[in-house]
Scaffold this motif. Structure first.
Motif, short mmCIF file in Angstrom:
data_model
loop_
_atom_site.label_atom_id
_atom_site.label_comp_id
_atom_site.label_asym_id
_atom_site.label_seq_id
_atom_site.Cartn_x
_atom_site.Cartn_y
_atom_site.Cartn_z
N GLU A 1 -5.32 3.64 5.52
CA GLU A 1 -5.28 3.12 4.16
C GLU A 1 -5.46 4.28 3.18
O GLU A 1 -6.31 5.13 3.38
N THR A 2 -4.68 4.28 2.12
CA THR A 2 -4.85 5.29 1.09
C THR A 2 -5.97 4.86 0.16
O THR A 2 -6.37 3.70 0.13
N GLY A 3 -6.52 5.81 -0.59
CA GLY A 3 -7.60 5.50 -1.52
C GLY A 3 -8.00 6.72 -2.32
O GLY A 3 -7.52 7.83 -2.08
N LYS B 1 -6.14 0.92 11.37
CA LYS B 1 -7.38 1.24 10.66
C LYS B 1 -7.45 2.75 10.42
O LYS B 1 -7.14 3.53 11.31
N MET C 1 0.81 -1.19 0.00
CA MET C 1 0.00 0.00 0.00
C MET C 1 0.86 1.26 0.00
O MET C 1 0.50 2.25 -0.58
N TYR C 2 2.00 1.23 0.68
CA TYR C 2 2.85 2.41 0.80
C TYR C 2 4.15 2.26 0.01
O TYR C 2 5.07 3.04 0.18
N THR D 1 1.71 3.53 10.43
CA THR D 1 0.86 2.76 9.53
C THR D 1 0.49 1.39 10.07
O THR D 1 -0.43 0.76 9.56
N ASN D 2 1.20 0.92 11.07
CA ASN D 2 0.87 -0.37 11.68
C ASN D 2 1.31 -0.38 13.14
O ASN D 2 2.11 0.45 13.56
N PRO E 1 -1.94 -3.62 10.43
CA PRO E 1 -2.25 -2.26 9.97
C PRO E 1 -3.10 -1.47 10.95
O PRO E 1 -3.87 -2.03 11.73
N ILE F 1 1.68 9.58 7.24
CA ILE F 1 2.08 8.22 6.91
C ILE F 1 3.57 8.09 7.21
O ILE F 1 4.40 8.75 6.58
#
Length: 131
Positions: free
Chosen positions: A73-75, A70, A1-2, A55-56, A68, A83
């Motif tokens: 998350e990117t989107g 919650k 994701m990153y 991030t986690n 992770p 981040i």
């Protein structure tokens, strides 16, 4: 994701773990953790934070997977702030080293954070130019 892939070097070493020498692989990851794995079994022995991580919450040592946070998350149409580590990761180009005589690990690291926003890619078809 990153974009925290595991492309960088791993260090082969013998470390004392729980009073016994173990053949290990030390991998400083872009994820922000320094992983120590048993070379013969693949077991993740430890995952120690290398820098600031948002991030986690840690690494599941049994599965070797990140846990992770919650909401990080990117989107699309969403901005995520803070981040850490940033896209280059906590460990990037500069190589690490290990001194077997002292047991010291030398790991150059970056302590960077970033904001990210996902946008849909736009595409414009090329047109022929007349001569």
């Amino acid at each position: 994701m990153y974009d925290h892939d595991g492309i960088h070097e791993s260090i082969v070493a013998v470390l004392t773990v729980n009073g016994k020498p173990r053949q290990v692989l030390i991998h400083p990851g872009r994820t922000g953790y320094v992983y120590v794995l048993d070379r013969t079994t693949g077991q993740v022995l430890s995952a120690t934070p290398l820098g600031h991580i948002t991030t986690n919450t840690g690494v599941d040592l049994k599965m070797g997977s990140l846990q992770p946070v919650k909401g990080m998350e990117t989107g699309f149409d969403k901005t995520v702030r803070g981040i850490c580590p940033a896209s280059p990761g906590s460990k990037d180009w500069s190589p690490s080293a290990f001194n077997p005589e002292t047991g010291m690990r030398y790991i150059p690291s970056d302590n960077l954070c970033q904001d990210a926003q996902g946008d849909e890619a736009n595409y414009i078809a090329t047109r022929r130019m007349s001569a």
